[in-house]
Enzyme design. Structure first.
Site, PDB file in Angstrom:
ATOM      1  N   THR A   7       0.817  -1.205   0.000  1.00 20.80           N
ATOM      2  CA  THR A   7       0.000   0.000   0.000  1.00 20.80           C
ATOM      3  C   THR A   7       0.858   1.266   0.000  1.00 20.80           C
ATOM      4  OG1 THR A   7      -1.469   1.291   1.431  1.00 20.80           O
ATOM      5  CG2 THR A   7      -0.128  -0.328   2.524  1.00 20.80           C
ATOM      6  N   ASP A   8       0.293   2.357  -0.471  1.00 18.28           N
ATOM      7  CA  ASP A   8       1.006   3.645  -0.402  1.00 18.28           C
ATOM      8  C   ASP A   8       1.062   4.173   1.036  1.00 18.28           C
ATOM      9  OD1 ASP A   8      -1.706   4.318  -0.100  1.00 18.28           O
ATOM     10  OD2 ASP A   8      -1.679   5.926  -1.601  1.00 18.28           O
ATOM     11  N   GLU A   9       0.263   3.553   1.941  1.00 14.50           N
ATOM     12  CA  GLU A   9       0.193   4.078   3.309  1.00 14.50           C
ATOM     13  C   GLU A   9       1.514   3.891   4.057  1.00 14.50           C
ATOM     14  OE1 GLU A   9      -3.537   3.312   5.310  1.00 14.50           O
ATOM     15  OE2 GLU A   9      -4.585   3.096   3.407  1.00 14.50           O
ATOM     16  N   TYR A  66      -1.971  -0.625  10.884  1.00  9.58           N
ATOM     17  CA  TYR A  66      -2.082  -1.267   9.564  1.00  9.58           C
ATOM     18  C   TYR A  66      -0.858  -0.946   8.714  1.00  9.58           C
ATOM     19  CZ  TYR A  66      -3.339  -1.722   4.616  1.00  9.58           C
ATOM     20  OH  TYR A  66      -3.318  -2.036   3.273  1.00  9.58           O
ATOM     21  N   LYS A  97       2.192  -3.365   7.268  1.00 12.81           N
ATOM     22  CA  LYS A  97       2.493  -3.529   5.838  1.00 12.81           C
ATOM     23  C   LYS A  97       3.937  -3.109   5.562  1.00 12.81           C
ATOM     24  CE  LYS A  97       0.119  -4.654   2.871  1.00 12.81           C
ATOM     25  NZ  LYS A  97      -0.243  -6.004   2.332  1.00 12.81           N
TER      26      LYS A  97
HETATM   27  P1  NAD Z   1      -9.566  -7.528   1.897  1.00 10.11           P
HETATM   28  O1  NAD Z   1      -9.580  -7.239   3.368  1.00 10.11           O
HETATM   29  O2  NAD Z   1     -10.773  -7.256   1.077  1.00 10.11           O
HETATM   30  O3  NAD Z   1      -9.184  -9.066   1.661  1.00 10.11           O
HETATM   31  C1  NAD Z   1      -8.167  -9.711   2.369  1.00 10.11           C
HETATM   32  C2  NAD Z   1      -8.264 -11.211   2.089  1.00 10.11           C
HETATM   33  O4  NAD Z   1      -7.178 -11.856   2.791  1.00 10.11           O
HETATM   34  C3  NAD Z   1      -9.563 -11.847   2.583  1.00 10.11           C
HETATM   35  O5  NAD Z   1     -10.071 -12.728   1.601  1.00 10.11           O
HETATM   36  C4  NAD Z   1      -9.147 -12.604   3.835  1.00 10.11           C
HETATM   37  O6  NAD Z   1      -9.936 -13.761   4.086  1.00 10.11           O
HETATM   38  C5  NAD Z   1      -7.707 -12.992   3.488  1.00 10.11           C
HETATM   39  N1  NAD Z   1      -6.885 -13.214   4.678  1.00 10.11           N
HETATM   40  C6  NAD Z   1      -6.793 -12.413   5.782  1.00 10.11           C
HETATM   41  N2  NAD Z   1      -5.964 -12.974   6.689  1.00 10.11           N
HETATM   42  C7  NAD Z   1      -5.518 -14.144   6.136  1.00 10.11           C
HETATM   43  C8  NAD Z   1      -4.637 -15.170   6.582  1.00 10.11           C
HETATM   44  N3  NAD Z   1      -4.059 -15.112   7.786  1.00 10.11           N
HETATM   45  N4  NAD Z   1      -4.382 -16.206   5.759  1.00 10.11           N
HETATM   46  C9  NAD Z   1      -4.980 -16.289   4.540  1.00 10.11           C
HETATM   47  N5  NAD Z   1      -5.843 -15.361   4.080  1.00 10.11           N
HETATM   48  C10 NAD Z   1      -6.107 -14.295   4.866  1.00 10.11           C
HETATM   49  O7  NAD Z   1      -8.297  -6.742   1.364  1.00 10.11           O
HETATM   50  P2  NAD Z   1      -8.093  -5.935  -0.010  1.00 10.11           P
HETATM   51  O8  NAD Z   1      -8.627  -4.578   0.162  1.00 10.11           O
HETATM   52  O9  NAD Z   1      -8.526  -6.773  -1.140  1.00 10.11           O
HETATM   53  O10 NAD Z   1      -6.503  -5.826  -0.014  1.00 10.11           O
HETATM   54  C11 NAD Z   1      -5.708  -6.874  -0.574  1.00 10.11           C
HETATM   55  C12 NAD Z   1      -4.240  -6.505  -0.451  1.00 10.11           C
HETATM   56  O11 NAD Z   1      -3.989  -5.283  -1.135  1.00 10.11           O
HETATM   57  C13 NAD Z   1      -3.778  -6.291   0.988  1.00 10.11           C
HETATM   58  O12 NAD Z   1      -2.475  -6.817   1.110  1.00 10.11           O
HETATM   59  C14 NAD Z   1      -3.780  -4.769   1.143  1.00 10.11           C
HETATM   60  O13 NAD Z   1      -2.815  -4.373   2.099  1.00 10.11           O
HETATM   61  C15 NAD Z   1      -3.391  -4.349  -0.264  1.00 10.11           C
HETATM   62  N6  NAD Z   1      -3.880  -3.006  -0.668  1.00 10.11           N
HETATM   63  C16 NAD Z   1      -5.208  -2.693  -0.548  1.00 10.11           C
HETATM   64  C17 NAD Z   1      -5.649  -1.449  -0.983  1.00 10.11           C
HETATM   65  C18 NAD Z   1      -7.110  -1.065  -0.911  1.00 10.11           C
HETATM   66  O14 NAD Z   1      -7.466   0.074  -1.225  1.00 10.11           O
HETATM   67  N7  NAD Z   1      -8.018  -1.957  -0.546  1.00 10.11           N
HETATM   68  C19 NAD Z   1      -4.749  -0.540  -1.543  1.00 10.11           C
HETATM   69  C20 NAD Z   1      -3.400  -0.909  -1.655  1.00 10.11           C
HETATM   70  C21 NAD Z   1      -2.981  -2.158  -1.230  1.00 10.11           C
HETATM   71  P1  TYD Z   2     -10.902   3.779   4.063  1.00  9.26           P
HETATM   72  O1  TYD Z   2     -11.845   3.371   2.971  1.00  9.26           O
HETATM   73  O2  TYD Z   2     -11.039   3.140   5.399  1.00  9.26           O
HETATM   74  O3  TYD Z   2      -9.407   3.605   3.488  1.00  9.26           O
HETATM   75  P2  TYD Z   2      -7.993   4.122   4.119  1.00  9.26           P
HETATM   76  O4  TYD Z   2      -8.184   4.484   5.536  1.00  9.26           O
HETATM   77  O5  TYD Z   2      -7.133   2.923   3.932  1.00  9.26           O
HETATM   78  O6  TYD Z   2      -7.570   5.299   3.265  1.00  9.26           O
HETATM   79  O7  TYD Z   2     -11.048   5.337   4.272  1.00  9.26           O
HETATM   80  C1  TYD Z   2     -10.864   6.257   3.199  1.00  9.26           C
HETATM   81  C2  TYD Z   2     -10.969   7.653   3.786  1.00  9.26           C
HETATM   82  O8  TYD Z   2     -12.320   7.862   4.251  1.00  9.26           O
HETATM   83  C3  TYD Z   2     -10.067   7.876   4.996  1.00  9.26           C
HETATM   84  O9  TYD Z   2      -9.616   9.232   4.974  1.00  9.26           O
HETATM   85  C4  TYD Z   2     -11.007   7.662   6.174  1.00  9.26           C
HETATM   86  C5  TYD Z   2     -12.338   8.155   5.643  1.00  9.26           C
HETATM   87  N1  TYD Z   2     -13.553   7.493   6.181  1.00  9.26           N
HETATM   88  C6  TYD Z   2     -14.624   8.267   6.636  1.00  9.26           C
HETATM   89  O10 TYD Z   2     -14.573   9.502   6.627  1.00  9.26           O
HETATM   90  N2  TYD Z   2     -15.735   7.614   7.094  1.00  9.26           N
HETATM   91  C7  TYD Z   2     -15.825   6.247   7.129  1.00  9.26           C
HETATM   92  O11 TYD Z   2     -16.862   5.701   7.585  1.00  9.26           O
HETATM   93  C8  TYD Z   2     -14.721   5.464   6.649  1.00  9.26           C
HETATM   94  C9  TYD Z   2     -14.772   3.965   6.666  1.00  9.26           C
HETATM   95  C10 TYD Z   2     -13.601   6.140   6.166  1.00  9.26           C
END
Ligand code: NAD
Ligand code: TYD
Length: 352
Positions: free
Chosen positions: A133-135, A158, A162
């Site tokens: 993630t960019d975070e 989180y 990561k």
């Molecule tokens: P998500 O929470 O929707 O899905 C995570 C999946 O991992 C689920 O299917 C869960 O069952 C599985 N999982 C969790 N713990 C596990 C374990 N111990 N063993 C096996 N499986 C396990 O997450 P997402 O939003 O799809 O993110 C996927 C990846 O991309 C993550 O690594 C996250 O850090 C990264 N990422 C997400 C975003 C975003 O905006 N969602 C952005 C950048 C990077």
């Molecule tokens: P989120 O979707 O949780 O992603 P991330 O925290 O990884 O960026 O949140 C996106 C943005 O929205 C973040 O600035 C937090 C804000 N947010 C709210 O304002 N209300 C909400 O209920 C949630 C879930 C997030």
């Protein structure tokens, strides 16, 4: 086409399910193993369309269990890992950091160890691809962008978990020569996102005329990317990136939360046949998230220049598609909200 066996971890989650579908459909000669623990975020109903395909296999397993991971590596000749499994929600990491340490740090290290052990120095044709993630880069002020050279400065449990996993992947690459690549992506949105994240939560609440919680003043900025554009970038990186490299992936699409939610409200009013302005009345400012990062913005020029990737959708189009998907897939959303989706594995696969 070359035969390969690819282990995709976290394939039942939001981004993972789009990556699994893309690989199963685009690479019929690959065997795609979806290895997922099915936590609350894992939903096999994301993948019903590919369930019966001969090049797809689901295995329920925990990346933080050495026994589970060693079992899959010993049963299959895995030559690529695309590692998405993680605890992914910042708010949950604030209330329960240990789950993030276990899965994101310990789990990633167990996977790295298995790849090192089973590949045993025979790196030819092998790749460990870690999705991040960019975070990890911390929080920006009003100006500037994260590049691949930006020093790490994670600020939530989180992002710290990561960042640790990224460091471990680089350490295994540097110390043991394990062929590994990392990409760091901005906020994703699109179909199948768990409705705890801002966009699907807001769509759900607007539809049900419930308050839309906005943290603080809604001034925080995120760079949004359509999930299928992320999956396309992952495909390119997996096939083209040199081991030891890192790519940033972003939408070049910054939005203040409050402006994004206003746009979403306008789209929802139109789709639901409500008077314009109706849904905006649901916006409710609530207590800010602890340690809330102000702004994320990605410089994705490296992947654009070196691999020719760019986002395919404008935000207007992507957001409209996303709203249409959630409205057309009411049952998916209802199953998630009711918890029924958790029974699907048992019903379909006969397992617990
Ligand atoms: P998500 O929470 O929707 O899905 C995570 C999946 O991992 C689920 O299917 C869960 O069952 C599985 N999982 C969790 N713990 C596990 C374990 N111990 N063993 C096996 N499986 C396990 O997450 P997402 O939003 O799809 O993110 C996927 C990846 O991309 C993550 O690594 C996250 O850090 C990264 N990422 C997400 C975003 C975003 O905006 N969602 C952005 C950048 C990077
Ligand atoms: P989120 O979707 O949780 O992603 P991330 O925290 O990884 O960026 O949140 C996106 C943005 O929205 C973040 O600035 C937090 C804000 N947010 C709210 O304002 N209300 C909400 O209920 C949630 C879930 C997030």
């Amino acid at each position: 086409m070359e035969r390969r066996t690819i282990l995709i971890t976290g394939g039942a989650g939001f981004i993972g399910s789009h990556v699994v579908r893309r690989f199963v459909n685009n690479y019929p000669n690959y065997l795609i193993i979806n290895f997922d623990k099915l936590t609350y975020a894992g939903n096999l109903q994301n993948l019903t369309d590919i369930e019966g395909k001969s090049n797809y296999k689901f295995i329920k397993g925990d990346i933080a269990s050495e026994a589970d991971v060693d079992k899959v590596f010993s049963e299959y000749a895995i030559d690529g890992v695309i590692h998405l499994a993680a605890e992914s929600h910042v708010d949950r990491s604030i209330t329960d950091p240990m789950a993030f340490i276990r899965t994101n740090i310990l789990g990633t290290t167990i996977l790295l160890n298995a790849a090192r052990k089973f590949w045993n120095g025979n790196w030819e044709g092998k790749l460990f691809y870690h999705i991040s993630t960019d975070e990890v880069y911390g929080s920006l002020g009003a100006e500037g962008f994260f590049t691949e050279e930006t020093p790490y400065d994670p600020r939530s449990p989180y992002s710290a978990s990561k960042a640790s996993s990224d460091h471990l992947v680089r350490a295994y690459n540097h110390t043991y020569g394990l062929p590994a690549v990392i990409s760091n992506c901005s906020n994703n949105y699109g179909p199948n996102q768990f409705p705890e994240k801002l966009i699907p939560l807001s769509i759900h609440n607007i539809k049900n005329s419930k308050p839309i919680p906005i943290y603080g003043k809604g001034e925080n900025v995120r760079d949004w990317l359509y999930v299928e554009d992320h999956a396309a970038a992952i495909d390119l990186i997996f096939h083209k990136a040199k081991p030891g490299t890192t790519y940033n992936i972003g939408g070049n699409n910054e939005w203040k939360n409050i402006d994004l939610i206003r746009l979403l409200c306008q789209i929802m009013d139109r789709k639901l046949g409500r008077a314009q302005g109706e849904s905006e009345k649901l916006i409710t400012f609530v207590k800010d998230r602890a340690g809330h990062d102000l702004r994320y913005a990605i410089d994705s020029s490296k992947i654009q220049r070196e691999l020719g990737w760019k986002p395919s959708l404008t935000f207007d189009v992507g957001l409209e598609k996303t709203v249409e998907w959630y409205l057309a897939n009411e049952q998916w959303l209802n199953n998630v909200v009711s918890g029924d989706y958790l029974k699907y594995y048992e019903q379909q696969y006969g397992g617990r």
